[in-house]
Write a protein that holds these residues in place. Sequence first.
Motif, mmCIF file in Angstrom:
data_model
loop_
_atom_site.group_PDB
_atom_site.id
_atom_site.type_symbol
_atom_site.label_atom_id
_atom_site.label_comp_id
_atom_site.label_asym_id
_atom_site.label_seq_id
_atom_site.Cartn_x
_atom_site.Cartn_y
_atom_site.Cartn_z
ATOM 1 N N THR A 46 0.823 -1.202 0.000
ATOM 2 C CA THR A 46 0.000 0.000 0.000
ATOM 3 C C THR A 46 0.860 1.256 0.000
ATOM 4 O OG1 THR A 46 -1.789 1.160 1.156
ATOM 5 C CG2 THR A 46 -0.215 0.002 2.518
ATOM 6 N N SER A 47 0.272 2.326 -0.539
ATOM 7 C CA SER A 47 0.939 3.620 -0.539
ATOM 8 C C SER A 47 -0.135 4.705 -0.632
ATOM 9 C CB SER A 47 1.917 3.723 -1.712
ATOM 10 O OG SER A 47 2.765 4.836 -1.574
ATOM 11 N N ALA A 48 0.233 5.912 -0.215
ATOM 12 C CA ALA A 48 -0.708 7.031 -0.223
ATOM 13 C C ALA A 48 0.038 8.346 -0.408
ATOM 14 C CB ALA A 48 -1.502 7.060 1.090
ATOM 15 N N TYR A 49 -0.665 9.345 -0.925
ATOM 16 C CA TYR A 49 -0.081 10.677 -1.079
ATOM 17 C C TYR A 49 0.083 11.374 0.258
ATOM 18 C CZ TYR A 49 -1.322 10.231 -6.025
ATOM 19 O OH TYR A 49 -1.429 9.801 -7.322
ATOM 20 N N LEU A 50 -0.835 11.100 1.187
ATOM 21 C CA LEU A 50 -0.872 11.808 2.461
ATOM 22 C C LEU A 50 -0.378 10.932 3.591
ATOM 23 C CD1 LEU A 50 -4.354 13.466 1.990
ATOM 24 C CD2 LEU A 50 -2.135 14.617 1.876
ATOM 25 N N GLN A 51 0.326 11.541 4.526
ATOM 26 C CA GLN A 51 0.868 10.834 5.677
ATOM 27 C C GLN A 51 0.252 11.392 6.956
ATOM 28 O OE1 GLN A 51 2.665 8.268 4.813
ATOM 29 N NE2 GLN A 51 2.675 8.955 2.684
ATOM 30 N N ALA A 52 0.526 10.752 8.064
ATOM 31 C CA ALA A 52 -0.003 11.200 9.355
ATOM 32 C C ALA A 52 0.828 12.343 9.940
ATOM 33 C CB ALA A 52 -0.048 10.019 10.328
ATOM 34 N N TRP A 53 1.909 12.710 9.274
ATOM 35 C CA TRP A 53 2.773 13.787 9.749
ATOM 36 C C TRP A 53 2.749 14.947 8.745
ATOM 37 C CZ3 TRP A 53 4.527 8.862 8.451
ATOM 38 C CH2 TRP A 53 5.143 8.737 7.217
ATOM 39 N N GLU A 54 3.324 16.081 9.153
ATOM 40 C CA GLU A 54 3.431 17.217 8.240
ATOM 41 C C GLU A 54 4.341 16.849 7.081
ATOM 42 O OE1 GLU A 54 3.195 21.332 10.614
ATOM 43 O OE2 GLU A 54 4.908 20.073 11.159
ATOM 44 N N GLN A 77 -4.164 4.517 -1.894
ATOM 45 C CA GLN A 77 -5.152 5.433 -1.325
ATOM 46 C C GLN A 77 -4.963 6.763 -2.053
ATOM 47 O OE1 GLN A 77 -6.236 8.099 0.262
ATOM 48 N NE2 GLN A 77 -8.132 7.254 1.041
ATOM 49 N N THR A 78 -5.989 7.240 -2.737
ATOM 50 C CA THR A 78 -5.816 8.311 -3.721
ATOM 51 C C THR A 78 -6.109 9.729 -3.233
ATOM 52 O OG1 THR A 78 -8.082 8.058 -4.536
ATOM 53 C CG2 THR A 78 -6.355 6.702 -5.592
ATOM 54 N N ALA A 79 -6.568 9.907 -2.000
ATOM 55 C CA ALA A 79 -6.917 11.252 -1.517
ATOM 56 C C ALA A 79 -5.695 12.167 -1.553
ATOM 57 C CB ALA A 79 -7.486 11.180 -0.110
ATOM 58 N N ALA A 117 -10.364 15.643 2.525
ATOM 59 C CA ALA A 117 -11.080 14.636 1.727
ATOM 60 C C ALA A 117 -10.763 13.205 2.163
ATOM 61 C CB ALA A 117 -10.732 14.801 0.246
ATOM 62 N N TYR A 118 -9.609 13.008 2.782
ATOM 63 C CA TYR A 118 -9.132 11.655 3.096
ATOM 64 C C TYR A 118 -10.135 10.889 3.959
ATOM 65 C CZ TYR A 118 -5.540 8.103 4.166
ATOM 66 O OH TYR A 118 -4.819 6.945 4.267
ATOM 67 N N PRO A 159 -10.310 6.833 4.766
ATOM 68 C CA PRO A 159 -9.809 5.486 4.483
ATOM 69 C C PRO A 159 -10.917 4.439 4.379
ATOM 70 C CG PRO A 159 -9.354 6.094 6.753
ATOM 71 C CD PRO A 159 -9.890 7.321 6.071
ATOM 72 N N LEU A 160 -12.105 4.757 4.879
ATOM 73 C CA LEU A 160 -13.223 3.810 4.821
ATOM 74 C C LEU A 160 -14.036 3.943 3.537
ATOM 75 C CD1 LEU A 160 -14.470 4.092 8.517
ATOM 76 C CD2 LEU A 160 -12.634 2.682 7.572
ATOM 77 N N ASP A 161 -13.772 4.975 2.750
ATOM 78 C CA ASP A 161 -14.451 5.168 1.474
ATOM 79 C C ASP A 161 -13.668 4.406 0.406
ATOM 80 O OD1 ASP A 161 -15.554 5.968 -0.914
ATOM 81 O OD2 ASP A 161 -15.329 8.121 -0.543
ATOM 82 N N LEU A 162 -14.171 3.270 0.015
ATOM 83 C CA LEU A 162 -13.417 2.400 -0.892
ATOM 84 C C LEU A 162 -13.323 2.962 -2.306
ATOM 85 C CD1 LEU A 162 -14.406 -1.147 0.362
ATOM 86 C CD2 LEU A 162 -12.608 0.393 1.122
ATOM 87 N N THR A 163 -14.084 4.018 -2.618
ATOM 88 C CA THR A 163 -13.908 4.657 -3.919
ATOM 89 C C THR A 163 -12.639 5.509 -3.943
ATOM 90 O OG1 THR A 163 -15.228 6.624 -3.360
ATOM 91 C CG2 THR A 163 -16.414 4.723 -4.298
ATOM 92 N N GLN A 164 -12.023 5.741 -2.779
ATOM 93 C CA GLN A 164 -10.752 6.468 -2.720
ATOM 94 C C GLN A 164 -9.546 5.543 -2.884
ATOM 95 O OE1 GLN A 164 -10.266 9.033 0.662
ATOM 96 N NE2 GLN A 164 -12.103 10.223 0.227
ATOM 97 N N TRP A 165 -9.787 4.274 -3.100
ATOM 98 C CA TRP A 165 -8.699 3.309 -3.261
ATOM 99 C C TRP A 165 -8.662 2.806 -4.704
ATOM 100 C CZ3 TRP A 165 -5.424 1.550 0.693
ATOM 101 C CH2 TRP A 165 -5.762 1.945 1.985
ATOM 102 N N ASP A 166 -7.459 2.755 -5.269
ATOM 103 C CA ASP A 166 -7.224 2.078 -6.546
ATOM 104 C C ASP A 166 -6.438 0.810 -6.257
ATOM 105 O OD1 ASP A 166 -8.444 4.024 -8.084
ATOM 106 O OD2 ASP A 166 -6.559 5.010 -8.648
ATOM 107 N N PHE A 167 -6.733 -0.246 -6.994
ATOM 108 C CA PHE A 167 -6.068 -1.526 -6.798
ATOM 109 C C PHE A 167 -5.458 -1.989 -8.121
ATOM 110 C CE2 PHE A 167 -9.431 -1.127 -3.710
ATOM 111 C CZ PHE A 167 -8.831 -1.507 -2.537
ATOM 112 N N TYR A 168 -4.304 -2.626 -8.012
ATOM 113 C CA TYR A 168 -3.600 -3.189 -9.165
ATOM 114 C C TYR A 168 -3.152 -4.592 -8.767
ATOM 115 C CZ TYR A 168 -3.295 1.757 -10.382
ATOM 116 O OH TYR A 168 -3.588 3.064 -10.643
#
Length: 196
Positions: free
Chosen positions: A86-94, A133-135, A140-141, A143-152
């Motif tokens: 998994t990977s995401a644009y946004l992190q839990a830190w600044e 995770q595409t947010a 907007a983020y 994590p429970l909105d599965l339309t925000q996830w792309d899978f390969y």
Amino acid sequence: MPTDDEKWINPQPPKPLSGAEAFSHLNGVNVADFWRFALADLKTNNARGYLAEFLVHQAIGSTAHRVEWDSHDAETEDGLRIEVKTSAYLQAWEQPELSRITFNGLRSKRWNPRTGYAEKETYNADIYVFCHQTARTHEAYDPLDLTQWDFYVLPRDVLIARNQQSMSLSTVRKLAGLPISYTDLATAISAAEPRG
């Protein structure tokens, strides 16, 4: 004289918890309180990884519990081993900018409690599922909105041919094609299953 198997201390299978189980000596504190403490932010790297593994388990109909030390993250009923990244644009830190989407740890050393780590890193699953995770904003983020996830989905032989420890999103897209929605994930996993 005990046999070799009898010398080992074997854990019992985990008992599923409801969250209502209380801690002794902590008035009114239960397992759900611990879960809220440890996994309150599903944006953290560990929690996002656990969530992605959970989503894959749900997609394939697996009711198995997560096993921390397994060489792969999920397994289908017929024994197909799946690794989840998994990977995401946004992190839990600044952060000064959005994170570059990279999927790491494609190879790893298998671990066995009796023999330790294998000498070489290998691709230890039959199928690799890349969860993105595409947010792009914290507002907007979800994590429970599965339309925000792309899978390969890629079979192991594709990764072996590339012989890489990590892959960028652009490389994954080049190899896997268009992203898959969550509703199509189980079908894509089945279609990627190695034959013969």
